[in-house]
Write an enzyme that holds these catalytic residues in place. Structure first.
Site, PDB file in Angstrom:
ATOM      1  N   PHE A 294      -3.405 -10.588 -23.476  1.00  0.00           N
ATOM      2  CA  PHE A 294      -5.123  -9.984 -22.984  1.00  0.00           C
ATOM      3  C   PHE A 294      -5.662 -10.897 -22.138  1.00  0.00           C
ATOM      4  O   PHE A 294      -6.364 -10.435 -21.631  1.00  0.00           O
ATOM      5  CB  PHE A 294      -4.814  -9.208 -24.617  1.00  0.00           C
ATOM      6  CG  PHE A 294      -6.976  -8.654 -24.248  1.00  0.00           C
ATOM      7  CD1 PHE A 294      -6.231  -7.246 -24.150  1.00  0.00           C
ATOM      8  CD2 PHE A 294      -8.011  -9.748 -24.739  1.00  0.00           C
ATOM      9  CE1 PHE A 294      -7.892  -6.271 -24.982  1.00  0.00           C
ATOM     10  CE2 PHE A 294      -9.832  -8.746 -24.394  1.00  0.00           C
ATOM     11  CZ  PHE A 294      -8.925  -7.404 -24.373  1.00  0.00           C
ATOM     12  N   LEU A 295      -5.859 -12.191 -22.670  1.00  0.00           N
ATOM     13  CA  LEU A 295      -6.072 -13.281 -22.303  1.00  0.00           C
ATOM     14  C   LEU A 295      -5.932 -13.681 -21.078  1.00  0.00           C
ATOM     15  O   LEU A 295      -6.756 -13.832 -20.091  1.00  0.00           O
ATOM     16  CB  LEU A 295      -6.006 -14.655 -23.498  1.00  0.00           C
ATOM     17  CG  LEU A 295      -6.293 -14.823 -24.575  1.00  0.00           C
ATOM     18  CD1 LEU A 295      -5.881 -16.196 -24.975  1.00  0.00           C
ATOM     19  CD2 LEU A 295      -7.809 -14.884 -24.927  1.00  0.00           C
ATOM     20  N   ALA A 296      -4.953 -13.336 -20.517  1.00  0.00           N
ATOM     21  CA  ALA A 296      -4.050 -13.132 -18.972  1.00  0.00           C
ATOM     22  C   ALA A 296      -4.735 -12.156 -18.496  1.00  0.00           C
ATOM     23  O   ALA A 296      -5.317 -12.089 -16.820  1.00  0.00           O
ATOM     24  CB  ALA A 296      -2.547 -13.128 -18.933  1.00  0.00           C
ATOM     25  N   LEU A 297      -5.107 -10.787 -18.859  1.00  0.00           N
ATOM     26  CA  LEU A 297      -5.782  -9.802 -18.143  1.00  0.00           C
ATOM     27  C   LEU A 297      -7.492 -10.369 -17.830  1.00  0.00           C
ATOM     28  O   LEU A 297      -8.217  -9.597 -17.224  1.00  0.00           O
ATOM     29  CB  LEU A 297      -5.834  -8.718 -18.780  1.00  0.00           C
ATOM     30  CG  LEU A 297      -4.872  -7.646 -19.105  1.00  0.00           C
ATOM     31  CD1 LEU A 297      -4.856  -6.592 -19.850  1.00  0.00           C
ATOM     32  CD2 LEU A 297      -4.774  -6.850 -17.889  1.00  0.00           C
ATOM     33  N   GLN A 298      -7.828 -11.644 -18.575  1.00  0.00           N
ATOM     34  CA  GLN A 298      -9.404 -11.233 -18.677  1.00  0.00           C
ATOM     35  C   GLN A 298      -9.536 -12.466 -17.098  1.00  0.00           C
ATOM     36  O   GLN A 298     -10.922 -12.486 -17.243  1.00  0.00           O
ATOM     37  CB  GLN A 298      -9.780 -12.138 -19.645  1.00  0.00           C
ATOM     38  CG  GLN A 298     -10.072 -11.032 -20.435  1.00  0.00           C
ATOM     39  CD  GLN A 298     -10.394 -12.058 -22.466  1.00  0.00           C
ATOM     40  OE1 GLN A 298     -11.563 -12.606 -22.263  1.00  0.00           O
ATOM     41  NE2 GLN A 298      -9.419 -11.304 -23.892  1.00  0.00           N
TER      42      GLN A 298
ATOM     43  N   HIS B  22     -13.221 -11.137 -15.581  1.00  0.00           N
ATOM     44  CA  HIS B  22     -13.236 -10.899 -17.335  1.00  0.00           C
ATOM     45  C   HIS B  22     -14.321 -12.460 -18.448  1.00  0.00           C
ATOM     46  O   HIS B  22     -15.482 -11.747 -19.147  1.00  0.00           O
ATOM     47  CB  HIS B  22     -13.139 -10.351 -18.903  1.00  0.00           C
ATOM     48  CG  HIS B  22     -13.229  -9.484 -19.286  1.00  0.00           C
ATOM     49  ND1 HIS B  22     -13.899  -8.584 -19.230  1.00  0.00           N
ATOM     50  CD2 HIS B  22     -13.009  -9.664 -20.350  1.00  0.00           C
ATOM     51  CE1 HIS B  22     -14.505  -8.142 -20.415  1.00  0.00           C
ATOM     52  NE2 HIS B  22     -14.080  -8.610 -21.598  1.00  0.00           N
TER      53      HIS B  22
ATOM     54  N   SER C 171     -17.803  -9.359 -23.904  1.00  0.00           N
ATOM     55  CA  SER C 171     -17.249  -8.702 -24.323  1.00  0.00           C
ATOM     56  C   SER C 171     -17.166  -7.919 -25.328  1.00  0.00           C
ATOM     57  O   SER C 171     -18.476  -7.094 -25.621  1.00  0.00           O
ATOM     58  CB  SER C 171     -15.979  -9.488 -24.840  1.00  0.00           C
ATOM     59  OG  SER C 171     -14.623  -8.128 -24.034  1.00  0.00           O
ATOM     60  N   LEU C 172     -16.608  -7.767 -26.176  1.00  0.00           N
ATOM     61  CA  LEU C 172     -16.918  -7.291 -27.681  1.00  0.00           C
ATOM     62  C   LEU C 172     -17.815  -7.945 -29.059  1.00  0.00           C
ATOM     63  O   LEU C 172     -18.927  -7.418 -28.567  1.00  0.00           O
ATOM     64  CB  LEU C 172     -15.270  -8.007 -28.543  1.00  0.00           C
ATOM     65  CG  LEU C 172     -15.303  -7.622 -30.284  1.00  0.00           C
ATOM     66  CD1 LEU C 172     -15.349  -5.477 -30.344  1.00  0.00           C
ATOM     67  CD2 LEU C 172     -14.440  -8.103 -30.939  1.00  0.00           C
TER      68      LEU C 172
ATOM     69  N   ASP D  74     -13.250  -8.015 -12.833  1.00  0.00           N
ATOM     70  CA  ASP D  74     -13.375  -7.461 -13.099  1.00  0.00           C
ATOM     71  C   ASP D  74     -12.059  -6.316 -13.666  1.00  0.00           C
ATOM     72  O   ASP D  74     -12.829  -4.777 -13.126  1.00  0.00           O
ATOM     73  CB  ASP D  74     -14.317  -7.422 -14.441  1.00  0.00           C
ATOM     74  CG  ASP D  74     -14.231  -7.165 -16.138  1.00  0.00           C
ATOM     75  OD1 ASP D  74     -13.273  -6.919 -16.598  1.00  0.00           O
ATOM     76  OD2 ASP D  74     -15.561  -8.255 -17.214  1.00  0.00           O
TER      77      ASP D  74
ATOM     78  N   TRP E  22     -13.260 -10.697 -28.301  1.00  0.00           N
ATOM     79  CA  TRP E  22     -12.030 -10.354 -29.493  1.00  0.00           C
ATOM     80  C   TRP E  22     -10.901 -11.250 -29.415  1.00  0.00           C
ATOM     81  O   TRP E  22     -10.315 -12.174 -28.063  1.00  0.00           O
ATOM     82  CB  TRP E  22     -11.245  -9.129 -28.739  1.00  0.00           C
ATOM     83  CG  TRP E  22      -9.985  -8.512 -29.411  1.00  0.00           C
ATOM     84  CD1 TRP E  22     -10.338  -7.877 -30.173  1.00  0.00           C
ATOM     85  CD2 TRP E  22      -8.627  -8.569 -29.014  1.00  0.00           C
ATOM     86  NE1 TRP E  22      -8.928  -7.559 -31.151  1.00  0.00           N
ATOM     87  CE2 TRP E  22      -8.355  -8.334 -30.109  1.00  0.00           C
ATOM     88  CE3 TRP E  22      -8.214  -9.536 -28.264  1.00  0.00           C
ATOM     89  CZ2 TRP E  22      -6.969  -8.491 -30.538  1.00  0.00           C
ATOM     90  CZ3 TRP E  22      -6.671  -9.442 -28.186  1.00  0.00           C
ATOM     91  CH2 TRP E  22      -5.922  -9.244 -29.449  1.00  0.00           C
TER      92      TRP E  22
END
Length: 256
Positions: free
Chosen positions: A143-147, A235, A82-83, A207, A22
């Protein structure tokens, strides 16, 4: 019909379709090219509305898989992150004769929490959808930082992901919302249980988006599949552990 962007690299004997996650695009696989091209002919695809595949609106999972199939060779391994793992899985369900094998990376057949099924809380995904309309750039960065959270090189890996987004055309809010809606609603647990193809699931132990309990559950309910847990990855294991990741992919495809 608007065509998807596809780049073909390498002269290895097997075709491998690579689908990104995503918010990103096919440039995210840059660190894997030198490691995979001796073994595969890579088909790097920007999903509809992402990167260089512009001119698309929000799509259902089935519509995305159908478009991805138009950009793929008639017989190939499919690898989705992922997506992209959901899209690759849906493509395998729709056209199993065109897929030699399926590899999902940091993906889940059902990303959202359902009863006792582990995943992302639906309100978290809905929150991202709301935040996109408020602060587009910051939502993507968050969102990218979470990965990459928790890995040894988390900041460096997050910067790499951010550069992939910024160096190509940005997806629209509509397209990004459509992707989050797929993550919020898709559930392929039952359909994939009957998939008669070589299936490998690769996970990151750290993850924060796909809990490791997902791997444990599917090890039991999908005995026909194999799984690998990369111990210090989050992730994006192909970014944090590229050599180990490439070895996993090459070994599994060679064995099948």
């Amino acid at each position: 019909m608007t065509a998807l962007y596809r780049q073909i690299i390498g002269e290895g004997g097997r075709d491998l379709v690579l689908l990104h996650g995503w918010g990103l695009n096919a440039e995210v696989w840059g660190c894997m090219l030198a490691r995979l091209t001796p073994h595969f002919r890579l088909h790097l695809v920007d999903l509809p509305g992402y990167g260089r595949s512009q001119g698309f609106g929000a799509m259902s999972l089935e519509q995305m898989a159908e478009r991805a199939l138009t950009a793929a060779p008639p017989q190939a391994w499919w690898l989705g992150w992922s997506l992209g793992g959901l899209v690759a899985s849906q493509a395998a369900l729709m056209q199993p004769k065109r897929v030699r094998g399926l590899i999902t990376v940091a993906s889940s057949p059902c990303f959202a929490v359902r009863g006792d099924w582990p995943g992302i809380r639906p309100d978290v995904l809905s929150g991202f959808q709301h935040q996109l309309s408020q602060d587009f750039q910051r939502t993507i960065e968050r969102f990218l930082a979470l990965q990459t959270l928790g890995t040894n090189n988390a900041r460096q890996d997050a910067r790499l992901l951010k550069s992939v987004v910024l160096n190509q055309p940005m997806p629209t809010v509509e397209v990004l919302n459509g992707g989050l809606e797929i993550l919020r609603t898709a559930d392929l647990r039952q359909p994939l249980a009957g998939l008669a193809l070589p299936l490998l699931r690769v996970y990151g132990y750290l993850d924060g988006l796909v809990p490791r309990k997902v791997a444990e559950r599917l090890d039991i309910s999908w005995p026909h599949s194999a799984s690998v847990m990369v111990s210090k990855a989050a992730h994006a294991p192909f970014i944090s552990h590229p050599d180990e990741f490439a070895s996993i992919i090459v070994s599994f495809s060679a064995a099948h």
